[in-house]
Design a protein around this motif. Structure first.
Motif, short mmCIF file in Angstrom:
data_model
loop_
_atom_site.label_atom_id
_atom_site.label_comp_id
_atom_site.label_asym_id
_atom_site.label_seq_id
_atom_site.Cartn_x
_atom_site.Cartn_y
_atom_site.Cartn_z
N TRP A 103 0.83 -1.21 0.00
CA TRP A 103 0.00 0.00 0.00
C TRP A 103 0.86 1.25 0.00
O TRP A 103 0.60 2.20 -0.74
CB TRP A 103 -0.94 -0.01 1.20
N THR A 104 1.90 1.29 0.81
CA THR A 104 2.74 2.48 0.86
C THR A 104 3.45 2.70 -0.47
O THR A 104 3.61 3.84 -0.92
CB THR A 104 3.77 2.38 2.00
N ARG A 105 3.85 1.62 -1.14
CA ARG A 105 4.48 1.74 -2.45
C ARG A 105 3.48 2.26 -3.48
O ARG A 105 3.81 3.10 -4.33
CB ARG A 105 5.06 0.40 -2.88
N GLU A 106 2.25 1.75 -3.41
CA GLU A 106 1.22 2.21 -4.34
C GLU A 106 0.95 3.71 -4.19
O GLU A 106 0.81 4.43 -5.19
CB GLU A 106 -0.07 1.41 -4.12
N LEU A 107 0.88 4.19 -2.95
CA LEU A 107 0.63 5.61 -2.74
C LEU A 107 1.81 6.45 -3.21
O LEU A 107 1.64 7.52 -3.82
CB LEU A 107 0.33 5.89 -1.27
N ALA A 108 3.03 5.99 -2.93
CA ALA A 108 4.21 6.73 -3.37
C ALA A 108 4.28 6.78 -4.89
O ALA A 108 4.59 7.83 -5.48
CB ALA A 108 5.47 6.09 -2.79
N ASP A 109 3.98 5.67 -5.55
CA ASP A 109 3.98 5.65 -7.01
C ASP A 109 2.89 6.56 -7.57
O ASP A 109 3.09 7.24 -8.59
CB ASP A 109 3.77 4.22 -7.51
N VAL A 147 -2.14 10.00 7.47
CA VAL A 147 -1.59 8.67 7.19
C VAL A 147 -1.28 8.50 5.70
O VAL A 147 -0.15 8.15 5.33
CB VAL A 147 -2.52 7.56 7.73
N PRO A 148 -2.23 8.76 4.79
CA PRO A 148 -1.87 8.63 3.38
C PRO A 148 -0.92 9.71 2.89
O PRO A 148 -0.04 9.44 2.06
CB PRO A 148 -3.22 8.69 2.66
N LEU A 149 -1.07 10.95 3.39
CA LEU A 149 -0.19 12.01 2.91
C LEU A 149 1.26 11.77 3.29
O LEU A 149 2.18 12.15 2.56
CB LEU A 149 -0.66 13.37 3.44
N LYS A 150 1.48 11.13 4.41
CA LYS A 150 2.86 10.83 4.82
C LYS A 150 3.52 9.88 3.83
O LYS A 150 4.75 9.92 3.65
CB LYS A 150 2.87 10.24 6.23
N GLU A 151 2.75 9.03 3.20
CA GLU A 151 3.29 8.12 2.19
C GLU A 151 3.40 8.79 0.83
O GLU A 151 4.33 8.50 0.06
CB GLU A 151 2.41 6.87 2.08
N MET A 152 2.49 9.70 0.53
CA MET A 152 2.46 10.33 -0.79
C MET A 152 3.42 11.52 -0.87
O MET A 152 4.09 11.72 -1.89
CB MET A 152 1.04 10.78 -1.12
N TYR A 153 3.49 12.30 0.19
CA TYR A 153 4.33 13.49 0.23
C TYR A 153 5.10 13.51 1.55
O TYR A 153 4.80 14.29 2.46
CB TYR A 153 3.47 14.75 0.06
N PRO A 154 6.07 12.61 1.69
CA PRO A 154 6.72 12.41 3.00
C PRO A 154 7.50 13.61 3.50
O PRO A 154 7.78 13.70 4.71
CB PRO A 154 7.66 11.22 2.74
N GLU A 155 7.86 14.54 2.63
CA GLU A 155 8.61 15.71 3.09
C GLU A 155 7.73 16.70 3.86
O GLU A 155 8.25 17.62 4.51
CB GLU A 155 9.25 16.43 1.89
N ALA A 156 6.43 16.53 3.79
CA ALA A 156 5.48 17.41 4.51
C ALA A 156 5.74 18.88 4.20
O ALA A 156 5.66 19.74 5.08
CB ALA A 156 5.54 17.16 6.02
N ASP A 157 6.05 19.17 2.94
CA ASP A 157 6.38 20.54 2.56
C ASP A 157 5.34 21.19 1.66
O ASP A 157 5.58 22.25 1.09
CB ASP A 157 7.75 20.58 1.88
#
Length: 260
Positions: free
Chosen positions: A24-30, A117-127
């Motif tokens: 799931w985390t890979r899918e969101l990052a992709d 939770v999902p944003l941390k996987e999609m945009y981990p820099e939180a910027d």
């Protein structure tokens, strides 16, 4: 400001432990890796219902709301210090307030786990600035109309995200061992996929009567309701819908969509 119209997203966010699922985390990052970087993110989560429409915290380092219990301590130590978006709060107020309507602000209300939770996987820099707003109702038609009013934000570089879960019945989930998803979850998931692919908005709005096993898939519709905000915002110029994530987690459908 972005000059590219952003898509709108409906994603299945799961409970905090879903962040331990490597697939799931890979899918969101992709997924996010294939999107143009947004100017800001607007989230409507299943975990915040409040009427009238309420705007959450806009200060820098937006706080988090740990709206769950009974999990190991490490889930309460997750941070996501995204910048606030006061300008976006003002735009939401301008767009969402119809005749006789109103918008409230709750400056202490942080991002709940349906957002961070999902944003941390999609945009981990939180910027990227993030703003969360409440669902003022669970009525599909009203939420669809809300999404349509918010649609101009897409031309301003704002990524609109509806965060829920395509099937959500925790009581039934807890009764089942790991393995194949239950028939009610698989049937509802398949129906939603086909209805979205066919752009059958009328069927989706009437899912309680049209979808198989809707009462089991959603005893309460809070986790399906964010779909209608994303769908409404995507209706203007909506040419394509893509199922970006599929599969099941503890029997619940993780299916997610991108509208553009």
């Amino acid at each position: 400001m972005s000059t590219t119209r952003t898509p709108t997203l409906y994603l299945s966010h799961g409970a905090p432990p879903l962040a331990d699922d490597d697939r799931w985390t890979r899918e969101l990052a992709d997924w996010s890796g294939g999107l143009a970087r947004p100017r800001a993110i607007l989230v409507v989560s299943a975990h915040w219902e409040d009427a009238p429409l309420t705007v959450g915290a806009t200060a820098d380092d937006v706080p988090l709301t740990y709206d769950f219990w009974g999990f190991p301590q490490r889930y309460y130590e997750v941070v996501y210090p995204a910048p606030g978006a006061p300008w976006l709060a003002e735009r939401v107020r301008e767009l969402a307030t119809g005749p006789g309507g109103s918008v409230r602000q709750d400056p202490a209300r942080g991002l709940d786990h349906g957002a961070y939770v999902p944003l941390k996987e999609m945009y981990p820099e939180a910027d990227i600035p993030v703003l969360q707003v409440s669902m003022p109702t669970l009525d599909p038609g009203t939420l669809l109309a809300l999404g349509r009013r918010l649609a101009p934000l897409r031309d301003e570089g704002v990524l609109i995200v509806g965060s829920g879960f395509t099937t959500h019945n925790l009581r039934e989930m807890s009764r089942r061992p790991h393995g194949e998803p239950p028939s009610w979850s698989a049937e509802f998931d398949d129906w939603v996929h086909r209805s979205v692919s066919a752009h059958d908005v009328d069927a989706l709005l009437d899912f309680r009567h049209k979808a198989p096993a809707s009462a089991l898939a959603h005893p309460r519709s809070d986790h399906f309701a964010p779909l209608f905000v994303a769908l409404g915002a995507g209706l203007d110029g909506h040419e394509r819908s893509t199922s970006t994530v599929d599969g099941f987690w503890h029997g619940l459908a993780k299916r997610s969509f991108q509208f553009e």
